[in-house]
Write an enzyme that holds these catalytic residues in place. Structure first.
Site, PDB file in Angstrom:
ATOM      1  N   GLY A 108       6.273 -51.506  64.780  1.00  0.00           N
ATOM      2  CA  GLY A 108       4.983 -51.393  65.472  1.00  0.00           C
ATOM      3  C   GLY A 108       4.329 -52.742  65.722  1.00  0.00           C
TER       4      GLY A 108
ATOM      5  N   PHE B   6      -1.758 -53.090  67.858  1.00  0.00           N
ATOM      6  CA  PHE B   6      -2.950 -53.895  67.542  1.00  0.00           C
ATOM      7  C   PHE B   6      -2.760 -54.701  66.251  1.00  0.00           C
TER       8      PHE B   6
ATOM      9  N   ASP C  78      13.118 -47.207  68.889  1.00  0.00           N
ATOM     10  CA  ASP C  78      12.379 -46.161  68.185  1.00  0.00           C
ATOM     11  C   ASP C  78      12.762 -46.182  66.702  1.00  0.00           C
TER      12      ASP C  78
ATOM     13  N   THR D 105       6.740 -39.255  64.563  1.00  0.00           N
ATOM     14  CA  THR D 105       6.754 -40.706  64.309  1.00  0.00           C
ATOM     15  C   THR D 105       6.257 -41.040  62.904  1.00  0.00           C
TER      16      THR D 105
ATOM     17  N   THR E 233      -3.754 -45.380  55.468  1.00  0.00           N
ATOM     18  CA  THR E 233      -5.116 -45.493  56.027  1.00  0.00           C
ATOM     19  C   THR E 233      -6.136 -44.882  55.083  1.00  0.00           C
ATOM     20  N   ASP E 234      -7.382 -45.340  55.197  1.00  0.00           N
ATOM     21  CA  ASP E 234      -8.443 -44.734  54.369  1.00  0.00           C
ATOM     22  C   ASP E 234      -8.711 -43.289  54.768  1.00  0.00           C
ATOM     23  N   GLU E 235      -8.230 -42.890  55.966  1.00  0.00           N
ATOM     24  CA  GLU E 235      -8.484 -41.517  56.408  1.00  0.00           C
ATOM     25  C   GLU E 235      -7.789 -40.484  55.534  1.00  0.00           C
TER      26      GLU E 235
ATOM     27  N   TYR F 101      -3.754 -36.476  62.575  1.00  0.00           N
ATOM     28  CA  TYR F 101      -3.355 -37.875  62.351  1.00  0.00           C
ATOM     29  C   TYR F 101      -3.382 -38.204  60.869  1.00  0.00           C
TER      30      TYR F 101
ATOM     31  N   ALA G  37      -3.436 -36.324  58.308  1.00  0.00           N
ATOM     32  CA  ALA G  37      -2.493 -35.519  57.512  1.00  0.00           C
ATOM     33  C   ALA G  37      -1.077 -36.072  57.649  1.00  0.00           C
TER      34      ALA G  37
ATOM     35  N   LYS H 123      -0.342 -39.172  58.230  1.00  0.00           N
ATOM     36  CA  LYS H 123      -0.317 -40.429  57.466  1.00  0.00           C
ATOM     37  C   LYS H 123      -0.260 -40.152  55.956  1.00  0.00           C
TER      38      LYS H 123
ATOM     39  N   LYS I 294      -9.858 -47.006  71.345  1.00  0.00           N
ATOM     40  CA  LYS I 294     -10.583 -47.025  70.076  1.00  0.00           C
ATOM     41  C   LYS I 294     -12.018 -47.483  70.335  1.00  0.00           C
TER      42      LYS I 294
ATOM     43  N   PRO J 118     -19.432 -43.402  75.640  1.00  0.00           N
ATOM     44  CA  PRO J 118     -19.543 -42.012  75.185  1.00  0.00           C
ATOM     45  C   PRO J 118     -19.613 -41.892  73.651  1.00  0.00           C
TER      46      PRO J 118
ATOM     47  N   GLY K 149     -13.926 -31.507  63.718  1.00  0.00           N
ATOM     48  CA  GLY K 149     -13.583 -31.918  62.351  1.00  0.00           C
ATOM     49  C   GLY K 149     -13.885 -33.376  62.058  1.00  0.00           C
TER      50      GLY K 149
HETATM   51  P1  NAD Z   1      -1.481 -49.064  67.502  1.00  0.00           P
HETATM   52  O1  NAD Z   1      -1.548 -47.684  68.052  1.00  0.00           O
HETATM   53  O2  NAD Z   1      -2.256 -50.154  68.167  1.00  0.00           O
HETATM   54  O3  NAD Z   1       0.047 -49.545  67.455  1.00  0.00           O
HETATM   55  C1  NAD Z   1       1.088 -48.712  67.043  1.00  0.00           C
HETATM   56  C2  NAD Z   1       2.392 -49.379  67.469  1.00  0.00           C
HETATM   57  O4  NAD Z   1       3.489 -48.575  66.993  1.00  0.00           O
HETATM   58  C3  NAD Z   1       2.556 -49.503  68.985  1.00  0.00           C
HETATM   59  O5  NAD Z   1       2.988 -50.804  69.321  1.00  0.00           O
HETATM   60  C4  NAD Z   1       3.617 -48.459  69.315  1.00  0.00           C
HETATM   61  O6  NAD Z   1       4.393 -48.773  70.457  1.00  0.00           O
HETATM   62  C5  NAD Z   1       4.441 -48.458  68.045  1.00  0.00           C
HETATM   63  N1  NAD Z   1       5.190 -47.216  67.849  1.00  0.00           N
HETATM   64  C6  NAD Z   1       4.713 -45.950  67.946  1.00  0.00           C
HETATM   65  N2  NAD Z   1       5.697 -45.054  67.745  1.00  0.00           N
HETATM   66  C7  NAD Z   1       6.822 -45.783  67.491  1.00  0.00           C
HETATM   67  C8  NAD Z   1       8.165 -45.434  67.192  1.00  0.00           C
HETATM   68  N3  NAD Z   1       8.541 -44.140  67.114  1.00  0.00           N
HETATM   69  N4  NAD Z   1       9.058 -46.423  66.975  1.00  0.00           N
HETATM   70  C9  NAD Z   1       8.672 -47.733  67.074  1.00  0.00           C
HETATM   71  N5  NAD Z   1       7.422 -48.107  67.366  1.00  0.00           N
HETATM   72  C10 NAD Z   1       6.505 -47.152  67.573  1.00  0.00           C
HETATM   73  O7  NAD Z   1      -1.872 -48.934  65.966  1.00  0.00           O
HETATM   74  P2  NAD Z   1      -2.682 -49.904  64.984  1.00  0.00           P
HETATM   75  O8  NAD Z   1      -4.113 -49.618  65.115  1.00  0.00           O
HETATM   76  O9  NAD Z   1      -2.170 -51.277  65.143  1.00  0.00           O
HETATM   77  O10 NAD Z   1      -2.207 -49.308  63.581  1.00  0.00           O
HETATM   78  C11 NAD Z   1      -1.046 -49.813  62.935  1.00  0.00           C
HETATM   79  C12 NAD Z   1      -0.865 -49.094  61.609  1.00  0.00           C
HETATM   80  O11 NAD Z   1      -2.029 -49.278  60.794  1.00  0.00           O
HETATM   81  C13 NAD Z   1      -0.691 -47.592  61.733  1.00  0.00           C
HETATM   82  O12 NAD Z   1       0.251 -47.166  60.793  1.00  0.00           O
HETATM   83  C14 NAD Z   1      -2.076 -47.018  61.414  1.00  0.00           C
HETATM   84  O13 NAD Z   1      -1.978 -45.727  60.889  1.00  0.00           O
HETATM   85  C15 NAD Z   1      -2.548 -48.026  60.371  1.00  0.00           C
HETATM   86  N6  NAD Z   1      -3.995 -48.219  60.250  1.00  0.00           N
HETATM   87  C16 NAD Z   1      -4.739 -48.540  61.344  1.00  0.00           C
HETATM   88  C17 NAD Z   1      -6.105 -48.806  61.182  1.00  0.00           C
HETATM   89  C18 NAD Z   1      -6.962 -49.178  62.362  1.00  0.00           C
HETATM   90  O14 NAD Z   1      -8.187 -49.222  62.218  1.00  0.00           O
HETATM   91  N7  NAD Z   1      -6.420 -49.474  63.527  1.00  0.00           N
HETATM   92  C19 NAD Z   1      -6.690 -48.709  59.917  1.00  0.00           C
HETATM   93  C20 NAD Z   1      -5.889 -48.343  58.821  1.00  0.00           C
HETATM   94  C21 NAD Z   1      -4.541 -48.119  59.006  1.00  0.00           C
HETATM   95  O1  DAU Z   2     -10.246 -45.475  59.209  1.00  0.00           O
HETATM   96  C1  DAU Z   2      -9.017 -45.982  59.624  1.00  0.00           C
HETATM   97  C2  DAU Z   2      -8.660 -45.362  60.962  1.00  0.00           C
HETATM   98  O2  DAU Z   2      -9.553 -45.929  61.914  1.00  0.00           O
HETATM   99  C3  DAU Z   2      -7.225 -45.611  61.379  1.00  0.00           C
HETATM  100  O3  DAU Z   2      -6.366 -45.011  60.446  1.00  0.00           O
HETATM  101  C4  DAU Z   2      -6.976 -45.043  62.789  1.00  0.00           C
HETATM  102  O4  DAU Z   2      -5.666 -45.347  63.217  1.00  0.00           O
HETATM  103  C5  DAU Z   2      -7.972 -45.686  63.736  1.00  0.00           C
HETATM  104  O5  DAU Z   2      -7.822 -45.114  65.029  1.00  0.00           O
HETATM  105  C6  DAU Z   2      -9.393 -45.470  63.239  1.00  0.00           C
HETATM  106  O6  DAU Z   2      -9.768 -44.085  63.309  1.00  0.00           O
HETATM  107  P1  DAU Z   2     -11.227 -43.629  63.792  1.00  0.00           P
HETATM  108  O7  DAU Z   2     -11.145 -42.253  64.283  1.00  0.00           O
HETATM  109  O8  DAU Z   2     -12.247 -43.954  62.771  1.00  0.00           O
HETATM  110  O9  DAU Z   2     -11.426 -44.682  65.022  1.00  0.00           O
HETATM  111  P2  DAU Z   2     -12.033 -44.498  66.499  1.00  0.00           P
HETATM  112  O10 DAU Z   2     -12.155 -45.869  67.053  1.00  0.00           O
HETATM  113  O11 DAU Z   2     -11.318 -43.475  67.282  1.00  0.00           O
HETATM  114  O12 DAU Z   2     -13.496 -43.944  66.194  1.00  0.00           O
HETATM  115  C7  DAU Z   2     -14.407 -44.675  65.381  1.00  0.00           C
HETATM  116  C8  DAU Z   2     -15.707 -43.876  65.321  1.00  0.00           C
HETATM  117  O13 DAU Z   2     -16.317 -43.868  66.619  1.00  0.00           O
HETATM  118  C9  DAU Z   2     -15.505 -42.420  64.949  1.00  0.00           C
HETATM  119  O14 DAU Z   2     -16.580 -41.970  64.135  1.00  0.00           O
HETATM  120  C10 DAU Z   2     -15.535 -41.685  66.286  1.00  0.00           C
HETATM  121  C11 DAU Z   2     -16.491 -42.529  67.118  1.00  0.00           C
HETATM  122  N1  DAU Z   2     -16.198 -42.542  68.571  1.00  0.00           N
HETATM  123  C12 DAU Z   2     -14.942 -42.867  68.961  1.00  0.00           C
HETATM  124  C13 DAU Z   2     -14.607 -42.893  70.295  1.00  0.00           C
HETATM  125  C14 DAU Z   2     -13.205 -43.239  70.742  1.00  0.00           C
HETATM  126  C15 DAU Z   2     -17.198 -42.264  69.489  1.00  0.00           C
HETATM  127  O15 DAU Z   2     -18.357 -41.992  69.128  1.00  0.00           O
HETATM  128  N2  DAU Z   2     -16.864 -42.270  70.824  1.00  0.00           N
HETATM  129  C16 DAU Z   2     -15.614 -42.573  71.261  1.00  0.00           C
HETATM  130  O16 DAU Z   2     -15.390 -42.551  72.497  1.00  0.00           O
END
Ligand code: NAD
Ligand code: DAU
Length: 337
Positions: A8, A12, A60, A99, A125-127, A149, A151, A153, A188, A204, A274
């Site tokens: 991955g 991000f 993949d 995945t 993740t903290d989720e 998601y 679940a 993780k 996001k 939004p 939810g």
């Molecule tokens: P992201 O969605 O930006 O990136 C995910 C990457 O994984 C992408 O580059 C995608 O192409 C790749 N990918 C997806 N399916 C694949 C597969 N089958 N084989 C190979 N590559 C594949 O995600 P992110 O926000 O960078 O999150 C990265 C990790 O961190 C995830 O495991 C997520 O659960 C975890 N995480 C994210 C956050 C957050 O706030 N973004 C917080 C806590 C944990």
């Molecule tokens: O907490 C860690 C998690 O944070 C990661 O495991 C996930 O991969 C990552 O996507 C993120 O999840 P969230 O659901 O918290 O992130 P998101 O940016 O989707 O939403 C953040 C907050 O903002 C959430 O309370 C929902 C709200 N939101 C989100 C979007 C996309 C809005 O109010 N409007 C929106 O359009």
């Protein structure tokens, strides 16, 4: 040389980690394995993809014939690859199970055959703790994931742990809070709101806007993973939290202020089903190893807003030319009731 596999790495956090790792560790050779789903972008690695100690493999994690040998030759695996967007998991969960759960299984099976493996970092993740009404989640707390998601993780998190308990693999599990920073896909909340507001489009806000997230700068996250690769104990879980609890509505106002845009752009929309109210992590275990976040939220948010302002080349093609983004946006924000 230390062989490091980053799954991955075109996403991000993964792309930030690859860039960080190449700079911080001259003795690391980094291989990125990424499927380049809608969320994976070669552009996110543009400045490092041809680095002499970096190799990019398009593929993949579920393809055992491809991912198995890459894992087998590794000393360190940092497994970021996942489907990551909660709203998409609510629309269709299948890809998340495949995945996030099965993909992790394939990599762990490869890890059993890796003679030189020193660390397998399962990025959770903290989720997985679910919504936290009061106090802060500790690593020993019960897991109560509440959306497809989180679940998926949680399944991967415990599966990785089981490969330590059963096969003595050098697995650690990290549970980070919400990351922010450059190269985050504009579905996001922070990059979506910043890029919408730049174009004077509505932002939004779900429900009453009072849900709370704990924001962690992606580079502080990278530093924590790096420390844990060195200092963690096998079979242990580590929370990684920024200690910046912010309500969504306050976050939105801060973004608009940073851009000099009016609050009238805020558009209340139906809540996420939810929708977890609050996440909050106790990070004492990680801090006892010497880590603390370095980037203050106000400064990090300002820099992040500036990054999206200065790097339209990165996000405009996603929002304006990729039909997958348009159809997702339409389904999520216009046709959803
Ligand atoms: P992201 O969605 O930006 O990136 C995910 C990457 O994984 C992408 O580059 C995608 O192409 C790749 N990918 C997806 N399916 C694949 C597969 N089958 N084989 C190979 N590559 C594949 O995600 P992110 O926000 O960078 O999150 C990265 C990790 O961190 C995830 O495991 C997520 O659960 C975890 N995480 C994210 C956050 C957050 O706030 N973004 C917080 C806590 C944990
Ligand atoms: O907490 C860690 C998690 O944070 C990661 O495991 C996930 O991969 C990552 O996507 C993120 O999840 P969230 O659901 O918290 O992130 P998101 O940016 O989707 O939403 C953040 C907050 O903002 C959430 O309370 C929902 C709200 N939101 C989100 C979007 C996309 C809005 O109010 N409007 C929106 O359009």
């Amino acid at each position: 040389m230390v062989e490091v596999l980053v799954t991955g790495g075109a996403g991000f956090i993964g792309s930030n980690f690859v860039r960080y790792a190449l700079a911080a560790h001259p003795d690391w050779r980094v291989t990125t394995l990424d499927k380049l789903t809608y969320a994976g972008r070669r552009d996110s690695l543009r400045d490092v993809i041809n680095h002499e100690r970096h190799a990019f493999v398009h593929g993949d994690i579920l393809d055992a014939a491809l991912s198995g040998p890459l894992v087998e030759r590794s000393n360190i695996v940092v497994h970021f690859a996942a489907e990551t967007h909660v709203d998409r998991s609510i629309m269709a969960a299948g890809e998340f199970i495949r995945t996030d759960v099965e993909g992790t299984f394939v990599l762990l099976e490869g890890a059993r055959r890796a003679p030189g493996l020193q660390r397998f970092v399962q990025i959770s993740t903290d989720e997985v703790y679910g919504s936290v009404a009061a106090g802060a989640s500790r690593e020993t707390d019960e897991l109560r994931p509440r959306n497809p998601y989180s679940a998926s993780k949680a399944g991967a998190d415990r599966l990785a742990y089981s490969y330590w308990a059963t096969y003595n693999l050098p697995v650690i599990v990290t549970r980070a809070s919400n990351n922010y920073g450059p190269y985050q896909f504009p579905e996001k909340v922070i990059p979506l709101f910043v890029t919408n507001a730049i174009d004077d489009l509505p932002v939004p806000l779900y429900g009453d806007g009072r849900n709370v997230r704990d924001w962690l700068h992606v580079l502080d996250h990278c530093r924590a993973i790096d420390l844990l690769i060195d200092a963690a104990s096998n079979g242990e879980v580590y929370n990684i939290g920024g200690g910046n609890e912010v309500m969504n509505v306050d976050l939105t106002h801060r973004i608009l202020e940073a851009l000099g845009k009016p609050a009238s752009l805020i558009t209340p929309v139906p809540d996420r089903p939810g929708h977890d109210r609050r996440y909050c992590l106790d990070t004492a275990k990680l801090r006892s190893l010497g880590w603390s976040p370095r980037i203050a939220f106000d400064e990090g948010l300002r820099e992040t807003v500036d990054w999206y302002r200065a790097n339209e080349w990165w996000w405009r093609p996603i929002k304006e030319q990729d039909p997958r983004f348009k159809s997702y946006y339409e389904a999520q924000y216009h046709t959803r009731q």
